[in-house]
Design an enzyme around this catalytic site. Structure first.
Site, PDB file in Angstrom:
ATOM      1  N   ARG A 119       7.590  37.665  13.093  1.00  0.00           N
ATOM      2  CA  ARG A 119       8.520  38.351  12.199  1.00  0.00           C
ATOM      3  C   ARG A 119       9.085  37.351  11.206  1.00  0.00           C
ATOM      4  O   ARG A 119       9.354  36.187  11.557  1.00  0.00           O
ATOM      5  CB  ARG A 119       9.686  38.972  12.987  1.00  0.00           C
ATOM      6  CG  ARG A 119       9.336  40.293  13.655  1.00  0.00           C
ATOM      7  CD  ARG A 119       9.238  41.433  12.617  1.00  0.00           C
ATOM      8  NE  ARG A 119       8.854  42.698  13.214  1.00  0.00           N
ATOM      9  CZ  ARG A 119       7.605  43.168  13.277  1.00  0.00           C
ATOM     10  NH1 ARG A 119       6.597  42.476  12.779  1.00  0.00           N
ATOM     11  NH2 ARG A 119       7.356  44.344  13.791  1.00  0.00           N
ATOM     12  N   GLU A 155      10.189  41.206   2.443  1.00  0.00           N
ATOM     13  CA  GLU A 155       8.807  41.683   2.258  1.00  0.00           C
ATOM     14  C   GLU A 155       8.773  42.807   1.235  1.00  0.00           C
ATOM     15  O   GLU A 155       9.531  43.767   1.363  1.00  0.00           O
ATOM     16  CB  GLU A 155       8.245  42.172   3.598  1.00  0.00           C
ATOM     17  CG  GLU A 155       8.071  41.013   4.566  1.00  0.00           C
ATOM     18  CD  GLU A 155       7.277  41.352   5.823  1.00  0.00           C
ATOM     19  OE1 GLU A 155       6.759  42.469   5.934  1.00  0.00           O
ATOM     20  OE2 GLU A 155       7.185  40.470   6.685  1.00  0.00           O
ATOM     21  N   HIS A 196       1.396  40.724   5.576  1.00  0.00           N
ATOM     22  CA  HIS A 196       1.755  41.448   6.811  1.00  0.00           C
ATOM     23  C   HIS A 196       0.611  42.377   7.257  1.00  0.00           C
ATOM     24  O   HIS A 196       0.797  43.583   7.442  1.00  0.00           O
ATOM     25  CB  HIS A 196       3.057  42.256   6.621  1.00  0.00           C
ATOM     26  CG  HIS A 196       3.747  42.544   7.914  1.00  0.00           C
ATOM     27  ND1 HIS A 196       5.107  42.620   8.048  1.00  0.00           N
ATOM     28  CD2 HIS A 196       3.264  42.781   9.167  1.00  0.00           C
ATOM     29  CE1 HIS A 196       5.418  42.895   9.301  1.00  0.00           C
ATOM     30  NE2 HIS A 196       4.313  43.001  10.000  1.00  0.00           N
TER      31      HIS A 196
HETATM   32  P1  NAD Z   1       6.180  40.431  23.695  1.00  0.00           P
HETATM   33  O1  NAD Z   1       7.494  41.096  23.904  1.00  0.00           O
HETATM   34  O2  NAD Z   1       5.032  40.820  24.539  1.00  0.00           O
HETATM   35  O3  NAD Z   1       6.365  38.842  23.803  1.00  0.00           O
HETATM   36  C1  NAD Z   1       7.442  38.148  23.252  1.00  0.00           C
HETATM   37  C2  NAD Z   1       7.635  36.899  24.097  1.00  0.00           C
HETATM   38  O4  NAD Z   1       8.637  36.124  23.466  1.00  0.00           O
HETATM   39  C3  NAD Z   1       8.111  37.171  25.516  1.00  0.00           C
HETATM   40  O5  NAD Z   1       7.292  36.510  26.457  1.00  0.00           O
HETATM   41  C4  NAD Z   1       9.530  36.630  25.534  1.00  0.00           C
HETATM   42  O6  NAD Z   1       9.884  36.092  26.801  1.00  0.00           O
HETATM   43  C5  NAD Z   1       9.460  35.551  24.478  1.00  0.00           C
HETATM   44  N1  NAD Z   1      10.755  35.215  23.906  1.00  0.00           N
HETATM   45  C6  NAD Z   1      11.792  36.025  23.611  1.00  0.00           C
HETATM   46  N2  NAD Z   1      12.809  35.320  23.091  1.00  0.00           N
HETATM   47  C7  NAD Z   1      12.401  34.019  23.058  1.00  0.00           C
HETATM   48  C8  NAD Z   1      12.996  32.820  22.621  1.00  0.00           C
HETATM   49  N3  NAD Z   1      14.239  32.812  22.130  1.00  0.00           N
HETATM   50  N4  NAD Z   1      12.286  31.686  22.712  1.00  0.00           N
HETATM   51  C9  NAD Z   1      11.024  31.677  23.220  1.00  0.00           C
HETATM   52  N5  NAD Z   1      10.409  32.781  23.678  1.00  0.00           N
HETATM   53  C10 NAD Z   1      11.093  33.947  23.587  1.00  0.00           C
HETATM   54  O7  NAD Z   1       5.857  40.640  22.147  1.00  0.00           O
HETATM   55  P2  NAD Z   1       4.409  40.668  21.463  1.00  0.00           P
HETATM   56  O8  NAD Z   1       3.856  42.052  21.524  1.00  0.00           O
HETATM   57  O9  NAD Z   1       3.634  39.520  21.952  1.00  0.00           O
HETATM   58  O10 NAD Z   1       4.854  40.426  19.944  1.00  0.00           O
HETATM   59  C11 NAD Z   1       5.313  39.166  19.514  1.00  0.00           C
HETATM   60  C12 NAD Z   1       5.818  39.243  18.102  1.00  0.00           C
HETATM   61  O11 NAD Z   1       4.777  39.675  17.231  1.00  0.00           O
HETATM   62  C13 NAD Z   1       6.952  40.246  17.890  1.00  0.00           C
HETATM   63  O12 NAD Z   1       7.903  39.674  17.030  1.00  0.00           O
HETATM   64  C14 NAD Z   1       6.283  41.385  17.170  1.00  0.00           C
HETATM   65  O13 NAD Z   1       7.206  42.082  16.367  1.00  0.00           O
HETATM   66  C15 NAD Z   1       5.282  40.643  16.330  1.00  0.00           C
HETATM   67  N6  NAD Z   1       4.202  41.465  15.817  1.00  0.00           N
HETATM   68  C16 NAD Z   1       3.791  41.242  14.535  1.00  0.00           C
HETATM   69  C17 NAD Z   1       2.780  42.018  13.995  1.00  0.00           C
HETATM   70  C18 NAD Z   1       2.316  41.794  12.582  1.00  0.00           C
HETATM   71  O14 NAD Z   1       1.841  42.733  11.964  1.00  0.00           O
HETATM   72  N7  NAD Z   1       2.392  40.594  12.075  1.00  0.00           N
HETATM   73  C19 NAD Z   1       2.189  43.023  14.761  1.00  0.00           C
HETATM   74  C20 NAD Z   1       2.592  43.201  16.082  1.00  0.00           C
HETATM   75  C21 NAD Z   1       3.613  42.417  16.603  1.00  0.00           C
END
Ligand code: NAD
Length: 522
Positions: A229, A258, A277
């Site tokens: 994000r 964005e 994105h």
């Molecule tokens: P998820 O919830 O499966 O994993 C997130 C991980 O981050 C978890 O293991 C959690 O413990 C860890 N975490 C939370 N806070 C933390 C911190 N302060 N320090 C370190 N680790 C921490 O999420 P996901 O499905 O793997 O998605 C990850 C990211 O990707 C999200 O921000 C999501 O919005 C983003 N995403 C982006 C796109 C895109 O189009 N670019 C698409 C899908 C998801």
């Protein structure tokens, strides 16, 4: 169930839905028409176009599920849905592989300078020396956030023979061991990684997690990638770190704003790769998102609990919980009707195998749902049952014990009102069974019309009740009596073919040696 598909989703999802439920596909529905027609539907499927606002939710009297084919739910008023007991589901796993593959693409592009090499050739140049790259093999990958996407990136990087270190303070050591990664602190990741890939959500804690000080800790050759994000990397600090060669390079798919402003300073730099994105944008991810939300709706239509409910804590291994859900609802309803809804506390004790489940929240929510539903007009669900209990001033206490009194599992639920307490204990034996009511052992299936009475354990008490019910054409299905040792009292739990009419209830209450006469419907 009648479902409105209000945005265009992959055909596969619609096919799956059509096999099991009524489907209306209207991907161009206007906000006005949505407001007018939403009360006809039990569920709505959306992507990002349709906004399910508080106003829509207020008039959606039949709505049970809002399903977002994709991840973000910025277009849904989740709080309003929760208050109304409507579940909001999404399909987070649909994009994990797609985003991980995009991350790999960016990592390889950074290592081999692909985007600027491409630009240079198209400009008619042949700058082989300028584009000297590096292998991924034996380099260190630093993952920040080892969730769904982070773990997919790690498994791909292992194939490239990279070493991995992970910063994720919320990941248990055991889970990290199973994934074969080493957990460490943020500073160690920043100091040692050649490639850093960010996969955390944007929260107050992760906002500007990577800023000037963090860039200073990183190797001057290191690359950082953000497909999570915008806002996790401080873009001002990033610009200076790239311009002054504090780090080697960066790739971004997400931005603080964005799209970024047309005059963004980041566009001036050669050591950054930017994508709009699109990390989650593949046909496969869209198809999977549609299939996943369709399956979530089908499971709800079959009275099962969907997997990706956003407004309820997540339950892993849902099948471990299913044998107890109906039992919990029935126990809640049983104790609450037995005290005519007069309770200010519900005490729950999980015993035996059920006590060992990692999380009892779903079961507790089902007990509360069963307890409050008989006294409310609108249907309370497991989504809003804790809110409803709080509004009604009901405290919930929960405990576990090893012992299940000879059964595999035993759940004890007590309605407490001041000094008074009414308890029922039950298990699942080919369906819910109540085995103990207060101190009396019984064995009864809690279903249909029921009747409970306490009586003096003397000849004639049972007969008086049976005769009165028979004279009034109320047929008894099952009769269970349980006696309390030493007290001279006993309890009777009956299942009946018909509800006991009010006037018969009055006569039963006036019988000698009979007390606490209650009728219930389960
Ligand atoms: P998820 O919830 O499966 O994993 C997130 C991980 O981050 C978890 O293991 C959690 O413990 C860890 N975490 C939370 N806070 C933390 C911190 N302060 N320090 C370190 N680790 C921490 O999420 P996901 O499905 O793997 O998605 C990850 C990211 O990707 C999200 O921000 C999501 O919005 C983003 N995403 C982006 C796109 C895109 O189009 N670019 C698409 C899908 C998801």
């Amino acid at each position: 169930m009648k479902i409105l598909v209000a945005d265009s989703i992959n055909e596969k999802g619609i096919e799956i839905l059509k096999k099991e439920v009524d489907v209306v596909v209207d991907p161009t529905i206007t906000p006005e028409n949505l407001l007018k027609t939403i009360n006809e539907y039990d569920g709505i499927v959306i992507r990002s176009r349709t906004k399910v606002t508080k106003e829509v939710i207020e008039v959606a009297d039949n709505l049970k599920i809002i399903a977002r084919a994709g991840v973000g739910v910025d277009n849904v008023d989740v709080n309003a849905a929760t208050d109304k007991g409507i579940m909001v589901v999404n399909s987070p796993e649909s994009t994990s592989i797609t985003v991980a593959e995009h991350t790999m693409g960016l990592m390889l592009s950074l290592a081999r300078k692909l985007s600027i090499a491409d630009k240079s050739v198209k400009e008619g140049k042949w700058e082989k020396k300028k584009f000297m790259g590096m292998e991924l093999k034996n380099k260190t990958l630093g993952i920040i956030g080892m969730g769904r996407i982070g773990s997919q990136v790690v498994s791909r990087c292992k194939a490239f023979k990279m070493d991995t270190i992970v910063y994720d303070p919320y990941l248990p050591d055991e889970a990290a061991n199973q994934m074969g990664v080493d957990l460490t602190d943020l500073e160690t990741v920043l100091k040692n990684a050649d490639f850093i890939s960010i996969h955390v959500p944007l929260t107050t804690e992760t906002k500007h997690l990577i800023s000037t000080e963090e860039f200073k800790i990183m190797k001057d050759s290191s690359f950082i990638i953000n497909c999570a994000r915008g806002g996790i990397i401080d873009e001002k600090a990033l610009y200076h770190a790239l311009k002054d060669d504090v780090i080697g390079g960066c790739a971004l798919d997400v931005y603080e704003e964005e799209p970024p402003k047309k005059d963004s300073k980041l566009f001036e730099l050669d050591n950054i790769i930017l994508t709009p994105h699109i990390a989650a944008s593949t046909k496969e991810a869209q198809r999977d998102a549609a299939i996943i939300v369709a399956e979530e709706i089908i499971s709800l239509s079959k009275n099962e609990t969907p997997q990706n409910i956003l407004n309820m804590p997540r339950v892993d291994n849902y099948k471990d919980y299913t044998p107890y859900l109906d039992l919990c609802k029935k126990l809640g309803s049983f104790i609450s009707q037995a005290v005519n809804g007069k309770l200010n506390e519900i005490e729950i004790i999980y015993g035996g195998e059920v006590a060992e489940l990692p999380n009892h929240e779903l079961l507790t929510r089902s007990i509360i749902q069963g307890a409050v539903n008989p006294y409310l007009k609108g249907e309370v669900t497991t989504i809003n049952s804790p809110i409803v209990a709080k509004e009604r001033g009901i405290t919930i206490t929960e405990g576990v014990r090893n012992d299940a009194k000879g059964y595999d599992s035993l759940i004890k639920v007590s309605a407490i009102n001041g000094n008074e307490r009414f308890s029922a204990e039950g298990t699942n034996l080919h369906g819910p069974r109540i085995l103990k009511v207060n101190n009396y052992w019984v064995d009864v299936k809690p279903e249909g019309h029921m009747f409970i009475a306490k009586y003096e354990d003397v000849p004639g008490s049972i007969g008086k009740i049976g005769t009165l019910l028979g004279e009034n054409k109320v047929n008894i299905g099952v009769m269970q009596v349980g006696r309390e040792l030493d007290s001279g009292k006993a309890i009777m739990v009956l299942t009946l073919d018909h509800e006991v009419p009010e006037e018969v209830m009055e006569q039963l209450k006036s019988l000698e040696n009979i007390y606490n006469v209650v009728k219930l419907t389960l």
